[in-house]
Design an enzyme around this catalytic site. Structure first.
Site, PDB file in Angstrom:
ATOM      1  N   PHE A 101     -30.868  10.446 -56.985  1.00 56.64           N
ATOM      2  CA  PHE A 101     -31.529  10.739 -55.827  1.00 56.64           C
ATOM      3  C   PHE A 101     -31.918  11.845 -55.812  1.00 56.64           C
ATOM      4  O   PHE A 101     -32.479  12.347 -55.393  1.00 56.64           O
ATOM      5  CB  PHE A 101     -29.112  11.333 -55.477  1.00 56.64           C
ATOM      6  N   GLY A 118     -27.699  -1.849 -26.467  1.00 54.13           N
ATOM      7  CA  GLY A 118     -27.327  -2.851 -26.410  1.00 54.13           C
ATOM      8  C   GLY A 118     -27.844  -3.544 -27.592  1.00 54.13           C
ATOM      9  O   GLY A 118     -27.834  -2.955 -28.877  1.00 54.13           O
ATOM     10  N   TYR A 168     -28.253  31.803 -59.847  1.00 56.79           N
ATOM     11  CA  TYR A 168     -28.647  32.745 -58.659  1.00 56.79           C
ATOM     12  C   TYR A 168     -29.883  32.346 -57.833  1.00 56.79           C
ATOM     13  O   TYR A 168     -29.383  32.795 -56.317  1.00 56.79           O
ATOM     14  CB  TYR A 168     -28.613  33.703 -59.401  1.00 56.79           C
ATOM     15  N   ARG A 184     -34.796  -1.176 -18.479  1.00 57.76           N
ATOM     16  CA  ARG A 184     -33.808  -1.976 -18.675  1.00 57.76           C
ATOM     17  C   ARG A 184     -33.193  -2.326 -18.493  1.00 57.76           C
ATOM     18  O   ARG A 184     -32.725  -1.711 -17.107  1.00 57.76           O
ATOM     19  CB  ARG A 184     -33.155  -1.561 -20.007  1.00 57.76           C
ATOM     20  N   LEU A 232     -26.239   1.737 -26.002  1.00 60.16           N
ATOM     21  CA  LEU A 232     -27.131   1.965 -25.238  1.00 60.16           C
ATOM     22  C   LEU A 232     -28.522   1.781 -25.117  1.00 60.16           C
ATOM     23  O   LEU A 232     -28.061   1.209 -24.187  1.00 60.16           O
ATOM     24  CB  LEU A 232     -27.851   3.341 -24.527  1.00 60.16           C
ATOM     25  N   GLU A 265     -33.144  25.881 -47.853  1.00 65.13           N
ATOM     26  CA  GLU A 265     -33.602  24.318 -48.074  1.00 65.13           C
ATOM     27  C   GLU A 265     -32.138  24.008 -46.607  1.00 65.13           C
ATOM     28  O   GLU A 265     -32.796  22.792 -46.159  1.00 65.13           O
ATOM     29  CB  GLU A 265     -33.162  23.983 -49.215  1.00 65.13           C
ATOM     30  N   GLU A 289     -26.789  15.181 -60.873  1.00 62.05           N
ATOM     31  CA  GLU A 289     -26.668  14.386 -62.093  1.00 62.05           C
ATOM     32  C   GLU A 289     -25.662  12.968 -61.505  1.00 62.05           C
ATOM     33  O   GLU A 289     -24.724  13.285 -60.456  1.00 62.05           O
ATOM     34  CB  GLU A 289     -26.113  14.880 -62.770  1.00 62.05           C
ATOM     35  N   PRO A 290     -25.514  12.175 -62.466  1.00 65.74           N
ATOM     36  CA  PRO A 290     -24.395  10.863 -61.813  1.00 65.74           C
ATOM     37  C   PRO A 290     -23.145  11.362 -61.673  1.00 65.74           C
ATOM     38  O   PRO A 290     -22.147  10.967 -60.732  1.00 65.74           O
ATOM     39  CB  PRO A 290     -24.266   9.803 -63.316  1.00 65.74           C
TER      40      PRO A 290
END
Length: 382
Positions: free
Chosen positions: A156, A341, A235, A270, A339, A244, A127-128
């Site tokens: 959320f 860059g 519970y 690279r 890494l 979860e 909740e908020p």
């Protein structure tokens, strides 16, 4: 090292799922990120192929798969992108509540559609003004004329926009002492009178995952939508949080492995100062260190999964794994981006998306500070 619980049958599922995702997910994922949600049609395709809730009994549309199948599914979805976390939440977090605590009537009504992809589920805890402190929730529900009337707000909420069925954590007894004994779980169906969805939240990462606010204004649901017994909701939540948090850990360690894979490939091709970035000792040491930590995390996670599959109480170990892997995924994201860059900061490179998606894993399913509190309690320090 291959996990002991993985069999040839599990690998066959992985092969089948990867083939499906190569066709139905990878080519479209960046578009889903821009659109801000996963299409409902994708859920239906997952259901048609048996990738939703395979652990359910055949009578409910599953094939009684063990948790190892869930591990495989969550790993392969994470490889596509962390924004697919809502599918794991549906499969291995929300639907297990319905299966464990639902009446036979509830299960017959909803579980087959959960397995087919016709129903998408969510769980509304936060909740908020209340997150990890579940006892502090303020959403209420009281009985009136054979119905529950709900009032409050949730935020959320993963799958909040798409969800057809929401397990709402609420207080049916505001005077309970201690407060957590007044918590119940009530199932709210989409379209219920007085129930509405608020904003689809604009997040730093997980762009394709539909996260929203939920609003209950004298929302009416049938009394038979109570899940389990009144006052036992806290519970039930504690019983299910072990799995979860395992799901979160599985996603985090898989993301670490994917970022290492991306970065190793990048530094090998690279060049800088006339040689590959991979040939610099600093690069080698950084990647060797990260690889070692990820292997340690994976090994401990696998051991915890094995114990969970045997029905053991591994709340302490799951809490250890959850905070370790989700702290590690942030570290790996930062180092791997570095890494790359300047290209690591460009959206067309997957590492940039991974960097955005990593931090929230240390917050949801109970923040890592909560994980350490649980561990301390299990150590008899509290």
């Amino acid at each position: 090292m291959k996990a002991a619980y993985i069999t040839n049958e599990h690998e066959m599922l992985r092969k089948s799922l990867k083939k499906f995702l190569d066709k139905e997910a990878y080519p479209f994922y960046e578009d889903w990120e821009k659109q801000g949600e996963i299409p409902r049609a994708f859920w239906k395709k997952l259901g048609d192929q048996g990738f939703l809730c395979p652990w359910l009994e055949e009578s409910y549309g599953g094939f009684e798969a063990d948790f190892g199948y869930s591990v495989i599914i969550n790993e392969e979805l994470e490889k596509v992108g962390t924004g697919l976390i809502g599918i794991g939440l549906h499969n291995d977090i929300v639907v297990p509540y319905l299966h464990a605590y639902g009446t036979e009537s509830q299960k017959e009504k909803w579980l087959p559609q959960c397995a087919s992809g016709e129903i998408v589920t969510a769980i509304a805890m936060t909740e908020p003004g209340a997150g990890s402190d579940l006892a502090g929730i303020r959403t209420t529900a009281h009985k009136k004329d054979g119905r529950y009337i709900l009032n409050g707000e949730k935020t959320f909420i993963t799958n909040g926009i798409h969800a057809d069925l929401i397990v709402v954590v609420c207080k049916t007894n505001q005077n309970a002492s201690p407060p957590h004994k007044g918590i119940s779980l009530i199932i709210v169906e989409g379209g219920s009178p007085g129930f509405s969805r608020g904003r689809k939240l604009d997040k730093i990462g997980l762009h394709s995952q539909d996260t929203s606010e939920l609003i209950f204004e004298d929302a009416e649901v049938p009394a038979e939508n109570l899940l389990g017994d009144e006052g036992d909701g806290f519970y039930y939540l504690m019983n299910q949080l072990q799995q979860e948090r395992l799901i979160v850990g599985i996603g985090a360690i898989t993301a670490c492995e994917r970022m290492l894979e991306l970065t190793i490939a990048y530094v090998k091709q690279r060049t800088a100062f006339g040689k590959t970035v991979a040939s610099f000792q600093n690069t080698q040491f950084k990647l060797a260190e990260l690889h070692t930590e990820v292997e340690i995390g994976r090994t401990f996670l696998n051991r915890t999964i094995e114990a969970h599959m045997k029905g053991e109480d591994v709340v302490k170990e799951v809490s250890m794994s959850k905070w370790w892997t989700t702290d590690l995924v942030k570290k790996v994201a930062m180092e791997c981006l570095h890494l790359h860059g300047g290209y690591g900061y460009i959206e067309e490179y997957e590492i940039a998306r991974r960097f955005r998606d990593a931090p929230v894993t240390a917050i949801y399913a109970g923040s890592n500070e909560i994980m350490k509190t649980i561990i301390a309690k299990k150590m008899d320090l509290v």
